[in-house]
Design a protein around this motif. Structure first.
Motif, PDB file in Angstrom:
ATOM      1  N   ALA A 222       7.980  -5.792  13.339  1.00 42.67           N
ATOM      2  CA  ALA A 222       9.435  -5.846  13.521  1.00 42.67           C
ATOM      3  C   ALA A 222       9.985  -7.253  13.302  1.00 42.67           C
ATOM      4  O   ALA A 222      11.045  -7.432  12.692  1.00 42.67           O
ATOM      5  N   LYS A 223       9.256  -8.264  13.776  1.00 39.66           N
ATOM      6  CA  LYS A 223       9.737  -9.651  13.694  1.00 39.66           C
ATOM      7  C   LYS A 223       9.467 -10.288  12.337  1.00 39.66           C
ATOM      8  O   LYS A 223      10.216 -11.158  11.890  1.00 39.66           O
ATOM      9  N   ASN A 224       8.372  -9.891  11.699  1.00 38.22           N
ATOM     10  CA  ASN A 224       7.925 -10.576  10.476  1.00 38.22           C
ATOM     11  C   ASN A 224       7.635  -9.583   9.345  1.00 38.22           C
ATOM     12  O   ASN A 224       6.620  -9.677   8.672  1.00 38.22           O
ATOM     13  N   GLU A 225       8.546  -8.648   9.150  1.00 35.03           N
ATOM     14  CA  GLU A 225       8.304  -7.606   8.146  1.00 35.03           C
ATOM     15  C   GLU A 225       8.124  -8.198   6.750  1.00 35.03           C
ATOM     16  O   GLU A 225       7.238  -7.760   5.996  1.00 35.03           O
ATOM     17  N   ALA A 226       8.926  -9.189   6.394  1.00 39.93           N
ATOM     18  CA  ALA A 226       8.830  -9.794   5.058  1.00 39.93           C
ATOM     19  C   ALA A 226       7.462 -10.451   4.860  1.00 39.93           C
ATOM     20  O   ALA A 226       6.860 -10.353   3.783  1.00 39.93           O
ATOM     21  N   LEU A 227       6.962 -11.111   5.897  1.00 38.49           N
ATOM     22  CA  LEU A 227       5.645 -11.747   5.822  1.00 38.49           C
ATOM     23  C   LEU A 227       4.554 -10.701   5.642  1.00 38.49           C
ATOM     24  O   LEU A 227       3.681 -10.834   4.766  1.00 38.49           O
ATOM     25  N   LEU A 228       4.589  -9.646   6.449  1.00 41.55           N
ATOM     26  CA  LEU A 228       3.554  -8.612   6.346  1.00 41.55           C
ATOM     27  C   LEU A 228       3.638  -7.880   5.012  1.00 41.55           C
ATOM     28  O   LEU A 228       2.616  -7.475   4.453  1.00 41.55           O
ATOM     29  N   ARG A 229       4.845  -7.741   4.478  1.00 42.98           N
ATOM     30  CA  ARG A 229       4.979  -7.107   3.160  1.00 42.98           C
ATOM     31  C   ARG A 229       4.292  -7.956   2.088  1.00 42.98           C
ATOM     32  O   ARG A 229       3.633  -7.425   1.194  1.00 42.98           O
ATOM     33  N   ARG A 230       4.443  -9.270   2.179  1.00 41.95           N
ATOM     34  CA  ARG A 230       3.760 -10.165   1.222  1.00 41.95           C
ATOM     35  C   ARG A 230       2.237 -10.049   1.358  1.00 41.95           C
ATOM     36  O   ARG A 230       1.515 -10.073   0.358  1.00 41.95           O
ATOM     37  N   ILE A 231       1.764  -9.947   2.597  1.00 36.09           N
ATOM     38  CA  ILE A 231       0.316  -9.816   2.814  1.00 36.09           C
ATOM     39  C   ILE A 231      -0.189  -8.511   2.216  1.00 36.09           C
ATOM     40  O   ILE A 231      -1.209  -8.478   1.509  1.00 36.09           O
ATOM     41  N   MET A 232       0.516  -7.411   2.487  1.00 39.19           N
ATOM     42  CA  MET A 232       0.082  -6.111   1.974  1.00 39.19           C
ATOM     43  C   MET A 232       0.163  -6.070   0.448  1.00 39.19           C
ATOM     44  O   MET A 232      -0.698  -5.484  -0.215  1.00 39.19           O
ATOM     45  N   LYS A 233       1.195  -6.701  -0.121  1.00 35.77           N
ATOM     46  CA  LYS A 233       1.295  -6.775  -1.583  1.00 35.77           C
ATOM     47  C   LYS A 233       0.111  -7.552  -2.152  1.00 35.77           C
ATOM     48  O   LYS A 233      -0.487  -7.155  -3.162  1.00 35.77           O
ATOM     49  N   SER A 234      -0.258  -8.639  -1.492  1.00 27.39           N
ATOM     50  CA  SER A 234      -1.419  -9.431  -1.919  1.00 27.39           C
ATOM     51  C   SER A 234      -2.690  -8.598  -1.870  1.00 27.39           C
ATOM     52  O   SER A 234      -3.553  -8.705  -2.755  1.00 27.39           O
ATOM     53  N   LEU A 235      -2.826  -7.768  -0.833  1.00 27.54           N
ATOM     54  CA  LEU A 235      -4.012  -6.930  -0.706  1.00 27.54           C
ATOM     55  C   LEU A 235      -4.102  -5.908  -1.834  1.00 27.54           C
ATOM     56  O   LEU A 235      -5.161  -5.714  -2.430  1.00 27.54           O
ATOM     57  N   VAL A 236      -2.980  -5.262  -2.147  1.00 29.00           N
ATOM     58  CA  VAL A 236      -2.987  -4.263  -3.229  1.00 29.00           C
ATOM     59  C   VAL A 236      -3.296  -4.940  -4.571  1.00 29.00           C
ATOM     60  O   VAL A 236      -4.108  -4.440  -5.364  1.00 29.00           O
ATOM     61  N   GLU A 237      -2.671  -6.093  -4.818  1.00 29.81           N
ATOM     62  CA  GLU A 237      -2.960  -6.828  -6.056  1.00 29.81           C
ATOM     63  C   GLU A 237      -4.393  -7.339  -6.063  1.00 29.81           C
ATOM     64  O   GLU A 237      -5.053  -7.361  -7.119  1.00 29.81           O
ATOM     65  N   GLY A 238      -4.886  -7.739  -4.886  1.00 27.25           N
ATOM     66  CA  GLY A 238      -6.256  -8.237  -4.790  1.00 27.25           C
ATOM     67  C   GLY A 238      -7.290  -7.163  -5.024  1.00 27.25           C
ATOM     68  O   GLY A 238      -8.344  -7.424  -5.617  1.00 27.25           O
ATOM     69  N   ILE A 239      -7.003  -5.948  -4.574  1.00 21.03           N
ATOM     70  CA  ILE A 239      -7.919  -4.830  -4.831  1.00 21.03           C
ATOM     71  C   ILE A 239      -8.010  -4.572  -6.335  1.00 21.03           C
ATOM     72  O   ILE A 239      -9.094  -4.332  -6.883  1.00 21.03           O
ATOM     73  N   HIS A 240      -6.866  -4.642  -7.020  1.00 22.97           N
ATOM     74  CA  HIS A 240      -6.885  -4.474  -8.484  1.00 22.97           C
ATOM     75  C   HIS A 240      -7.735  -5.569  -9.131  1.00 22.97           C
ATOM     76  O   HIS A 240      -8.556  -5.292 -10.017  1.00 22.97           O
ATOM     77  N   PHE A 241      -7.548  -6.808  -8.685  1.00 24.98           N
ATOM     78  CA  PHE A 241      -8.350  -7.913  -9.226  1.00 24.98           C
ATOM     79  C   PHE A 241      -9.839  -7.643  -8.972  1.00 24.98           C
ATOM     80  O   PHE A 241     -10.680  -7.815  -9.866  1.00 24.98           O
ATOM     81  N   PHE A 242     -10.160  -7.221  -7.757  1.00 25.30           N
ATOM     82  CA  PHE A 242     -11.554  -6.945  -7.382  1.00 25.30           C
ATOM     83  C   PHE A 242     -12.161  -5.858  -8.267  1.00 25.30           C
ATOM     84  O   PHE A 242     -13.306  -5.972  -8.715  1.00 25.30           O
ATOM     85  N   LYS A 243     -11.393  -4.831  -8.552  1.00 24.17           N
ATOM     86  CA  LYS A 243     -11.908  -3.710  -9.338  1.00 24.17           C
ATOM     87  C   LYS A 243     -12.051  -4.050 -10.821  1.00 24.17           C
ATOM     88  O   LYS A 243     -12.854  -3.425 -11.515  1.00 24.17           O
ATOM     89  N   THR A 244     -11.282  -5.037 -11.297  1.00 19.48           N
ATOM     90  CA  THR A 244     -11.248  -5.301 -12.737  1.00 19.48           C
ATOM     91  C   THR A 244     -11.852  -6.638 -13.144  1.00 19.48           C
ATOM     92  O   THR A 244     -12.116  -6.852 -14.331  1.00 19.48           O
ATOM     93  N   GLN A 245     -12.056  -7.543 -12.187  1.00 16.01           N
ATOM     94  CA  GLN A 245     -12.594  -8.872 -12.493  1.00 16.01           C
ATOM     95  C   GLN A 245     -13.943  -9.048 -11.785  1.00 16.01           C
ATOM     96  O   GLN A 245     -14.023  -9.682 -10.727  1.00 16.01           O
ATOM     97  N   LYS A 246     -14.963  -8.474 -12.374  1.00 18.00           N
ATOM     98  CA  LYS A 246     -16.269  -8.384 -11.727  1.00 18.00           C
ATOM     99  C   LYS A 246     -16.884  -9.750 -11.449  1.00 18.00           C
ATOM    100  O   LYS A 246     -17.319 -10.028 -10.316  1.00 18.00           O
TER     101      LYS A 246
END
Length: 329
Positions: A222-246
């Motif tokens: 509730a207090k830091n939604e924008a921050l947590l959204r950036r973290i979750m976006k980083s995680l989704v992008e990071g999973i893509h990097f992990f799957k494609t950049q061996k």
């Protein structure tokens, strides 16, 4: 002049959000993780790839071994988010905390039970000692679940000891302090190569479970939604990097877990490359598994819905905005 002024204003307003982020100082935060394991190495992969930084974040990765300890840091607000088993979050919420599971990196039991060479089958564990990270952690849950499945009573037929991290548990096994422990990749691979027995594999345990979750609190959201959204976006992008950049991902995994063995690194990478979902939603089935187990000793957990303990809103928003489709097109 008035037209020129209007055009300049329009151009300034149209400046991309990324350029604004680039001018800002990255947000320095602590991100917690509970185990030196392959499933939690994703944080190091994302950090090394510069994905957090690209999203305006400068995280320090903080290890707090065992689920119950790290959950206390999340509740206290010392960590805005942590990668940890979902079970301690569920237990804390049942006790009145506002912990919430935002995502699920591994939604099945991903542990093996490893024993000393002389223990060939589960019944040989009677009168022996098994190591977990902490009481109330995912390792504790799975050990107790397995013993019950085998007809052995935890704490009566088999002693359960709190030992700490995976390396510490393997050291206790090698020294003879305990006769068995529970570990995930790559520690299970190391243990098998060292001559220890694997008396239960993830496939044999065969259970939906919030093994590696992304946990925060409702108040932090509730207090830091924008921050947590950036973290979750980083995680989704990071999973893509992990799957494609061996190669880059394996290098980060090796630095995180200090494996020093090319075959071991590749086997661990291959395991998680297949297992971690593109968009890491929490799994209601896994949360229900935990609730079913808790209900055996705490009746108030019996009629609770898994959705009470999770909030996938940020991931749904990111997917609705086309992030996953852009990454995997």
């Amino acid at each position: 002049m008035r037209i020129l002024s209007s055009l300049l204003t329009a151009l300034l307003l149209a400046a991309p959000f990324s350029s604004v982020l680039a001018q800002e100082k990255p947000n320095r935060i602590n991100l917690g993780y509970s185990s030196i394991s392959g499933s939690q190495a994703i944080l190091r992969v994302i950090k090394d790839a510069g994905i957090f930084l690209r999203n305006g974040l400068d995280p320090s990765l903080v290890l707090i071994a065992g689920g119950s300890g790290i959950i206390q840091s999340v509740i206290a607000g010392d960590l805005p988010i942590a990668v940890v088993s979902g079970e301690p979050s569920i237990l804390a919420r049942l006790q009145g905390a506002d912990t919430v599971i935002l995502g699920g990196l591994v939604n099945i039991i991903d542990f093996s039970i490893i024993t000393a060479p002389e223990i060939k089958k589960p019944q040989d564990l009677k009168g022996k000692k098994l190591a977990v990270s902490r009481f109330g952690s995912s390792t504790d849950f799975v050990i107790r679940y397995a013993l019950d499945k085998w007809g052995l009573v935890p704490d009566r037929d088999v002693a359960i000891l709190q030992i700490g991290s995976q390396p510490a548990r393997l050291t206790a096994l090698k020294s003879g302090t305990v006769q068995g422990t529970i570990v995930g990749p790559p520690a299970d691979i190391v243990a098998r190569k060292s001559g220890f027995n694997e008396i239960a594999t993830p496939e044999q345990l065969n259970l939906a479970y919030p093994n590696t979750s992304i946990v925060s609190t409702s108040s932090t959201l509730a207090k830091n939604e924008a921050l947590l959204r950036r973290i979750m976006k980083s995680l989704v992008e990071g999973i893509h990097f992990f799957k494609t950049q061996k190669e880059a991902s394996m290098k980060s995994m090796d630095a995180f877990a200090r494996l020093g063995d090319a075959a071991l690194i590749e086997e661990t990478y291959r395991h998680y490359q297949e297992l971690i979902p593109r968009v890491p939603y929490p799994d209601p089935k896994g949360i229900q598994t935990v609730l079913n187990e808790i209900a055996r000793r705490d009746p108030k957990a019996k009629n609770l819905k898994p959705e009470t303990f999770a909030d996938a809103r940020l991931l749904k928003e990111l997917e609705a905005n086309g992030l996953s489709q852009q990454l995997y097109r």
